[in-house]
Design a protein around this motif. Structure first.
Motif, PDB file in Angstrom:
ATOM      1  N   LYS A  88      18.842  71.924   8.643  1.00 28.68           N
ATOM      2  CA  LYS A  88      20.086  71.291   8.849  1.00 28.68           C
ATOM      3  C   LYS A  88      20.216  69.587   8.359  1.00 28.68           C
ATOM      4  O   LYS A  88      19.447  69.051   8.182  1.00 28.68           O
ATOM      5  N   LEU A  89      21.535  69.941   7.474  1.00 30.75           N
ATOM      6  CA  LEU A  89      21.618  68.759   6.633  1.00 30.75           C
ATOM      7  C   LEU A  89      22.572  67.990   7.105  1.00 30.75           C
ATOM      8  O   LEU A  89      23.516  68.291   7.757  1.00 30.75           O
ATOM      9  N   GLY A  90      22.452  66.611   6.651  1.00 25.46           N
ATOM     10  CA  GLY A  90      23.609  65.544   7.072  1.00 25.46           C
ATOM     11  C   GLY A  90      23.510  65.263   8.687  1.00 25.46           C
ATOM     12  O   GLY A  90      22.841  65.558   9.313  1.00 25.46           O
ATOM     13  N   GLY A  91      24.662  64.690   8.978  1.00 23.08           N
ATOM     14  CA  GLY A  91      24.870  64.305  10.422  1.00 23.08           C
ATOM     15  C   GLY A  91      24.268  62.944  10.841  1.00 23.08           C
ATOM     16  O   GLY A  91      24.065  62.110   9.810  1.00 23.08           O
ATOM     17  N   TYR A  92      24.755  62.428  12.042  1.00 25.22           N
ATOM     18  CA  TYR A  92      24.604  61.090  12.405  1.00 25.22           C
ATOM     19  C   TYR A  92      23.441  61.237  13.528  1.00 25.22           C
ATOM     20  O   TYR A  92      23.303  62.106  14.338  1.00 25.22           O
ATOM     21  N   PRO A  93      22.509  60.155  13.615  1.00 25.44           N
ATOM     22  CA  PRO A  93      21.790  59.898  14.719  1.00 25.44           C
ATOM     23  C   PRO A  93      22.617  59.504  16.012  1.00 25.44           C
ATOM     24  O   PRO A  93      23.665  58.897  16.075  1.00 25.44           O
ATOM     25  N   LEU A 114      18.045  62.916  18.833  1.00 23.93           N
ATOM     26  CA  LEU A 114      19.006  63.890  18.246  1.00 23.93           C
ATOM     27  C   LEU A 114      19.732  63.634  17.125  1.00 23.93           C
ATOM     28  O   LEU A 114      20.285  62.673  16.913  1.00 23.93           O
ATOM     29  N   ILE A 115      20.057  64.341  16.238  1.00 23.20           N
ATOM     30  CA  ILE A 115      21.026  64.337  14.892  1.00 23.20           C
ATOM     31  C   ILE A 115      21.909  65.389  15.031  1.00 23.20           C
ATOM     32  O   ILE A 115      21.619  66.574  15.116  1.00 23.20           O
ATOM     33  N   SER A 116      23.233  64.797  14.871  1.00 24.24           N
ATOM     34  CA  SER A 116      24.296  65.744  14.806  1.00 24.24           C
ATOM     35  C   SER A 116      24.269  66.422  13.795  1.00 24.24           C
ATOM     36  O   SER A 116      24.088  65.873  12.743  1.00 24.24           O
ATOM     37  N   THR A 117      24.818  67.838  13.698  1.00 25.06           N
ATOM     38  CA  THR A 117      24.548  68.748  12.326  1.00 25.06           C
ATOM     39  C   THR A 117      25.906  68.864  11.771  1.00 25.06           C
ATOM     40  O   THR A 117      26.954  69.156  12.431  1.00 25.06           O
ATOM     41  N   MET A 118      25.803  68.520  10.666  1.00 22.79           N
ATOM     42  CA  MET A 118      27.068  68.551   9.553  1.00 22.79           C
ATOM     43  C   MET A 118      26.798  70.125   9.034  1.00 22.79           C
ATOM     44  O   MET A 118      27.967  70.742   8.949  1.00 22.79           O
ATOM     45  N   ILE A 119      25.888  70.319   8.365  1.00 22.25           N
ATOM     46  CA  ILE A 119      25.849  71.763   7.737  1.00 22.25           C
ATOM     47  C   ILE A 119      24.583  72.395   8.111  1.00 22.25           C
ATOM     48  O   ILE A 119      23.383  71.589   8.172  1.00 22.25           O
ATOM     49  N   GLU A 120      24.470  73.588   8.488  1.00 24.29           N
ATOM     50  CA  GLU A 120      23.348  74.437   8.508  1.00 24.29           C
ATOM     51  C   GLU A 120      22.907  75.315   7.732  1.00 24.29           C
ATOM     52  O   GLU A 120      23.909  76.307   7.237  1.00 24.29           O
ATOM     53  N   VAL A 121      21.819  75.742   7.117  1.00 27.52           N
ATOM     54  CA  VAL A 121      21.388  76.495   6.223  1.00 27.52           C
ATOM     55  C   VAL A 121      19.986  77.217   6.609  1.00 27.52           C
ATOM     56  O   VAL A 121      19.276  76.417   7.351  1.00 27.52           O
ATOM     57  N   ARG A 166      31.315  70.974  17.265  1.00 30.17           N
ATOM     58  CA  ARG A 166      30.541  70.267  16.693  1.00 30.17           C
ATOM     59  C   ARG A 166      31.064  69.102  15.969  1.00 30.17           C
ATOM     60  O   ARG A 166      30.768  67.687  15.948  1.00 30.17           O
ATOM     61  N   TYR A 167      32.475  69.295  15.481  1.00 31.01           N
ATOM     62  CA  TYR A 167      33.253  68.316  14.868  1.00 31.01           C
ATOM     63  C   TYR A 167      33.785  67.211  15.882  1.00 31.01           C
ATOM     64  O   TYR A 167      33.921  65.965  15.763  1.00 31.01           O
ATOM     65  N   ILE A 168      33.983  67.950  17.242  1.00 28.75           N
ATOM     66  CA  ILE A 168      34.549  66.871  18.185  1.00 28.75           C
ATOM     67  C   ILE A 168      33.619  65.976  18.516  1.00 28.75           C
ATOM     68  O   ILE A 168      33.794  64.794  19.037  1.00 28.75           O
ATOM     69  N   SER A 169      32.187  66.621  18.771  1.00 26.29           N
ATOM     70  CA  SER A 169      31.051  65.756  19.154  1.00 26.29           C
ATOM     71  C   SER A 169      30.808  64.605  18.183  1.00 26.29           C
ATOM     72  O   SER A 169      30.446  63.477  18.513  1.00 26.29           O
ATOM     73  N   ILE A 170      30.984  65.002  17.048  1.00 28.00           N
ATOM     74  CA  ILE A 170      30.609  63.998  15.824  1.00 28.00           C
ATOM     75  C   ILE A 170      31.651  62.769  15.694  1.00 28.00           C
ATOM     76  O   ILE A 170      31.404  61.590  15.726  1.00 28.00           O
ATOM     77  N   THR A 171      32.941  63.450  15.763  1.00 29.73           N
ATOM     78  CA  THR A 171      34.238  62.408  15.428  1.00 29.73           C
ATOM     79  C   THR A 171      34.645  61.946  16.640  1.00 29.73           C
ATOM     80  O   THR A 171      35.450  60.575  16.642  1.00 29.73           O
TER      81      THR A 171
END
Length: 234
Positions: A88-93, A114-121, A166-171
């Protein structure tokens, strides 16, 4: 006087409780004297590296607050490493806002773990990129048979729901802050087309709504949504 982190843990905020007078009146509209209430006020805020220095903050509190911030930073760094190792890359604490969120040992106002996930690979892909390699599987393109399998379609549709939530949660954005009503109608129309494809107009089943063979797909869909929302937003 106490300290807490900001919503995305990019600052620390120093707060204190103060008592203030309250204007109130009795049944005869006469002022009631001596009524007070406690409220919280912000003294100052600091980024994650600047010294915590302020006229209202005693030296002993400065030391305590800087040690607390350093501990939170170490927890955030460790979480990012574990986050990346899981693919899981990026995101916010994320700030802990309720007792049942994230690390049970963390307190409300601290980093939640928890870190919010921006990209999952896939974790293996990260290793391959670091080593300058790319496995043959990564170059493979799914066949049409694979793309129309029920499992593949369910996964793709679930990913769309996860991305939006996830976008709603982050922004913190909702409604027209994300999509216009026309864009929302476009997506609803596409969703309706999917429904048509799965009934007699497409694959041929005469009925796919309501209770069928002991299952109600609409009810199951609400359960899946609740699960996705819980895992994405918390």
């Amino acid at each position: 006087m106490y300290i807490r982190m900001s919503q995305y843990c990019d600052k620390v905020v120093i707060l204190k409780s103060v008592s203030e007078s309250v204007q109130a009146f009795d049944a005869n509209q006469k002022p009631i004297k001596g009524l007070r209430r406690s409220t919280t006020v912000q003294i100052a805020s600091f980024n994650l590296v600047e010294p915590i220095v302020h006229p209202e903050i005693p030296d002993d509190k400065t030391t305590e607050f800087e040690e607390w911030r350093e501990f939170q930073l170490k927890r955030i760094q460790k979480a990012y490493i574990e986050h990346a190792a899981a693919g899981k890359l990026g995101g916010y604490p994320l700030l802990k806002t309720r007792s049942d969120m994230g690390d049970e040992l963390a307190r409300v106002g601290e980093f939640s773990g928890l870190i919010s996930t921006m990209i999952e690979v896939q974790p293996g892909m990260i290793k391959n990129v670091i080593n300058g390699k790319k496995q043959a599987e990564d170059r493979q393109i799914m066949t049409l048979d694979e793309r129309v399998s029920s499992q593949a379609i369910c996964e793709r549709m679930r990913e769309i729901s996860e991305d939006i939530l996830r976008y709603i949660s982050i922004t913190g954005r909702k409604g027209t802050d994300i999509y216009t009503i026309q864009q929302t109608l476009d997506m609803r129309a596409a969703w309706s087309a999917m429904g048509c494809t799965l009934d007699r107009r497409g694959i041929g089943y005469r009925k796919i709504t309501g209770m069928i063979e002991g299952r109600n797909a609409a009810d199951e869909g609400e359960e899946i949504f609740s699960e996705i929302k819980k895992n994405t937003i918390g």
